[in-house]
Write a protein that holds these residues in place. Sequence first.
Motif, PDB file in Angstrom:
ATOM      1  N   ARG A  59       0.831  -1.197   0.000  1.00 30.87           N
ATOM      2  CA  ARG A  59       0.000   0.000   0.000  1.00 30.87           C
ATOM      3  C   ARG A  59       0.870   1.253   0.000  1.00 30.87           C
ATOM      4  O   ARG A  59       2.010   1.245   0.475  1.00 30.87           O
ATOM      5  N   SER A  60       0.296   2.316  -0.512  1.00 30.66           N
ATOM      6  CA  SER A  60       1.030   3.581  -0.587  1.00 30.66           C
ATOM      7  C   SER A  60       1.132   4.208   0.801  1.00 30.66           C
ATOM      8  O   SER A  60       0.410   3.832   1.730  1.00 30.66           O
ATOM      9  N   GLU A  61       2.017   5.171   0.926  1.00 31.30           N
ATOM     10  CA  GLU A  61       2.189   5.852   2.205  1.00 31.30           C
ATOM     11  C   GLU A  61       0.927   6.616   2.592  1.00 31.30           C
ATOM     12  O   GLU A  61       0.616   6.756   3.783  1.00 31.30           O
ATOM     13  N   ILE A  62       0.185   7.100   1.601  1.00 32.15           N
ATOM     14  CA  ILE A  62      -1.055   7.820   1.897  1.00 32.15           C
ATOM     15  C   ILE A  62      -2.061   6.898   2.558  1.00 32.15           C
ATOM     16  O   ILE A  62      -2.693   7.246   3.564  1.00 32.15           O
ATOM     17  N   VAL A  63      -2.198   5.681   2.023  1.00 36.28           N
ATOM     18  CA  VAL A  63      -3.149   4.725   2.589  1.00 36.28           C
ATOM     19  C   VAL A  63      -2.664   4.228   3.937  1.00 36.28           C
ATOM     20  O   VAL A  63      -3.460   4.033   4.864  1.00 36.28           O
ATOM     21  N   LYS A  64      -1.373   4.019   4.091  1.00 36.28           N
ATOM     22  CA  LYS A  64      -0.847   3.582   5.390  1.00 36.28           C
ATOM     23  C   LYS A  64      -1.143   4.597   6.476  1.00 36.28           C
ATOM     24  O   LYS A  64      -1.438   4.239   7.617  1.00 36.28           O
ATOM     25  N   GLU A  65      -1.069   5.864   6.118  1.00 33.24           N
ATOM     26  CA  GLU A  65      -1.366   6.900   7.105  1.00 33.24           C
ATOM     27  C   GLU A  65      -2.819   6.852   7.547  1.00 33.24           C
ATOM     28  O   GLU A  65      -3.141   7.142   8.706  1.00 33.24           O
ATOM     29  N   LEU A  66      -3.724   6.454   6.661  1.00 39.30           N
ATOM     30  CA  LEU A  66      -5.140   6.386   7.020  1.00 39.30           C
ATOM     31  C   LEU A  66      -5.386   5.364   8.124  1.00 39.30           C
ATOM     32  O   LEU A  66      -6.246   5.560   8.977  1.00 39.30           O
ATOM     33  N   TYR A  67      -4.647   4.258   8.081  1.00 34.18           N
ATOM     34  CA  TYR A  67      -4.894   3.166   9.025  1.00 34.18           C
ATOM     35  C   TYR A  67      -3.932   3.178  10.206  1.00 34.18           C
ATOM     36  O   TYR A  67      -3.985   2.276  11.043  1.00 34.18           O
ATOM     37  N   SER A  68      -3.054   4.156  10.275  1.00 36.67           N
ATOM     38  CA  SER A  68      -2.085   4.195  11.364  1.00 36.67           C
ATOM     39  C   SER A  68      -2.752   4.616  12.665  1.00 36.67           C
ATOM     40  O   SER A  68      -3.721   5.376  12.674  1.00 36.67           O
ATOM     41  N   ASP A  69      -2.228   4.077  13.767  1.00 40.53           N
ATOM     42  CA  ASP A  69      -2.700   4.486  15.080  1.00 40.53           C
ATOM     43  C   ASP A  69      -2.125   5.855  15.421  1.00 40.53           C
ATOM     44  O   ASP A  69      -1.109   6.282  14.867  1.00 40.53           O
ATOM     45  N   LEU A  70      -2.775   6.525  16.362  1.00 35.87           N
ATOM     46  CA  LEU A  70      -2.303   7.850  16.777  1.00 35.87           C
ATOM     47  C   LEU A  70      -1.259   7.735  17.872  1.00 35.87           C
ATOM     48  O   LEU A  70      -1.263   8.481  18.840  1.00 35.87           O
ATOM     49  N   ASN A  71      -0.374   6.782  17.733  1.00 36.59           N
ATOM     50  CA  ASN A  71       0.750   6.657  18.664  1.00 36.59           C
ATOM     51  C   ASN A  71       2.064   6.730  17.902  1.00 36.59           C
ATOM     52  O   ASN A  71       3.052   6.129  18.282  1.00 36.59           O
ATOM     53  N   VAL A  72       2.036   7.471  16.784  1.00 38.90           N
ATOM     54  CA  VAL A  72       3.191   7.611  15.916  1.00 38.90           C
ATOM     55  C   VAL A  72       3.570   9.074  15.842  1.00 38.90           C
ATOM     56  O   VAL A  72       2.725   9.925  15.557  1.00 38.90           O
ATOM     57  N   ILE A  73       4.815   9.375  16.124  1.00 41.43           N
ATOM     58  CA  ILE A  73       5.331  10.738  15.969  1.00 41.43           C
ATOM     59  C   ILE A  73       5.890  10.841  14.562  1.00 41.43           C
ATOM     60  O   ILE A  73       6.915  10.251  14.237  1.00 41.43           O
TER      61      ILE A  73
END
Length: 746
Positions: A59-73
């Motif tokens: 998956r692209s970085e854009i899609v990965k960002e959609l599913y990422s948890d909010l525990n990433v700096i």
Amino acid sequence: AASTPSCCQQHSEEVCETCVLRTTLTAENAVEANRLSNNYKFGFKKWKSHVTARPWEDRSEIVKELYSDLNVIRGSAGGWPWARPRGSGRLQVAGVPPRASLPAGSTVTCGNVLYLLLFGWWLSLLYVLVAAGMFLTIAGAPHGRLCWDLAGYFLWPFGKAIQKVQVRLPRECQGWLGCLVPQPDIPPLFQVPKSHQASEAGAGESSALLGGPAPHRWVSAGHWQRVGSVAWLCLGYPALALAHGLVCVTAWLLVVLIPVAKLSARAATRVLLLPPRRVLVRRLRMTEVPPEGEVILCCCRAANPYYYKYTVDGINVFAVNLLPLVLVTLVLGYVDSHNHLSSSTVKFALALLSITPLSYYIGMAIASISAQSTFAVGAVVNATFGSITELTFYISALIKGSREGNRCYAEVVKSALTGTLVGCVLFIPGLCMVIGGIRHQEQRFNSRSAGVSSALLFLSVGGEWGRGVPGSRVPPAWAPTPCPSVSAGVFAPTLFSKVYGKLVCGECHNVTQNPLGHYLCHNCHFDLMGNNGTLYYSHVQPLVYTVSLLLPAAYLVGLVFTLKTHSHIYDIHISDCHMPGHHHSAEVHWSRWRALLILLLSTLCMSACADLATEHISPILTSSTISQYFIGVTVLAMVPELPEIVNGIQFALQNNLSLSIEIGNCVAVQVCMLQIPILVLFTIFYPTNFTLVFSDLHVYASMFSVVLMNYIFMDGKCDYFQGTVLVMVYFILLAVYFFAPSPSGC
């Protein structure tokens, strides 16, 4: 056909045209290969979305960002500098030295400002009020200080992080009050390697930075038995949890603000349930040692326009958000039967909107079952449930019209059938050509495969027309409308009735004051029931039944032609080349039994919504100043086709116009060759007012649409200009329906 190397490097659903007649597709697994192959089969429902879970690494970085948890700096300039791996409670640095720099970037964006205006200010104010209440209880002062810190955080959470620090006590501390100094855990990555520990052993350092973590006791063991914690759970937490729940639901429904929904959900379920001393709110700076401890919340952007791609268990977020609307519609429709809570107009609108997500679920269930089953099972499922959305509404309307003795419902059904045919022939392909033509200068499609659907449509409605009313003594200048002289398919009974029917006019005036002069007549129609209905029952009705049997037979011939004897006209090859990191095992979103259960439940809910729509459409038909023709050809015809429109646009954007065209053609062919014959045969078992005699406006609109479509699709290529022509013709026909008077007697 052999796949070319270039195909392996493209997206899994992009079409690789190695020659004019060869189309090579790549798929991640066998299930997706079946879905892609089914998309090109005549009579099968075209489905764009995946029915299996796509590999995360592809998956692209854009899609990965959609599913990422909010525990990433995450740095504002891109990349993923600091991330906490799943299953780990400590922060680690991915490929970044211990002293890393956050990329420069401002947190002031339109989405973040929108968060401040919609949620931030009143959420922060609520935290301040709760903090004041906790300070008044004395025992809840630690929670009051936490709420005070969180008030500043939720006012503007961007560029900040909430950490969970682990407070521990050394062995020397015997009591819980003996040693209260927080000692945060040190991430393993920052511990000195053993080679360095040996060289510095003489320094006498015993901290966790130089050695392993010292034995400890956790301070939070008896936290929830304290008076302050009880006061917090009874007084402070419920109000904040309710507020975060409201923010979460509102932001989720707005789709682009889903990060805010995740933020509120994590705050209510994790942050507010931690001991205050274990929560640390800190501002992220440009250059600093990466923060110690577990990051619970870190949100950089409140809005992301790409969340329209977000899925939950393979279901698009819009379909998920519209599912509660179905429940509200059913409860409101059947509980408030006397319209005490809402009007019939509101219930009709809700029922009609509820059909859209149900159509999506039915489409995905059909695609899932077909992709995981044999060809025979897929063909049966598509033939059985492919038109279930439209048929449930049409049959419900005909039953209600028969019970009330109101022929207007039959006219509305005819308008909806015509609107679906015209919309699928003109609007869906035209819109896809326009949107796809903006990205691609010229798009090509398989003219032979499109020609099969075009030929069947021409068989169903095609023909030529002339002027004059045979057998009428009214001069041609005063004839009500032109009449067809040659026709076929579903309009054959209409032609027959105009040739042999008796022209009856409601009112005629002699404009020349001469008995042999010209007459001006109004409300003229062809009467088929004269002489006790001999013409209708002895001639028209048998013709209707004959046509209703021949059209499905022609449809079956088209299936055999495209799927068996001449399947080479599609020449679809599913390549076995896979992108790096692909695993050939398929993880389906819906199993066959689950998809079947969802298909049956969606069909049941569809029937209920169709019943409610027909139950509450009567006030709209009687009180509306808009023509009933227009209501039928627009709202009732195109709303159920919204998922098909979205699928067609997505295919067009991927330069796969063949499927965009086939989506509209497939629905149009099913309207003429399956849906109309089924409605006619239904009248045998349940008598209704539905007859296969259409108004002249429906006949000419359908014929002109099919002829124009055949002309546009003749050369196998198109651009946005040709699409604009189709869309404009569609809107012109809508204008004709808008200004046309309602059917006589309605």
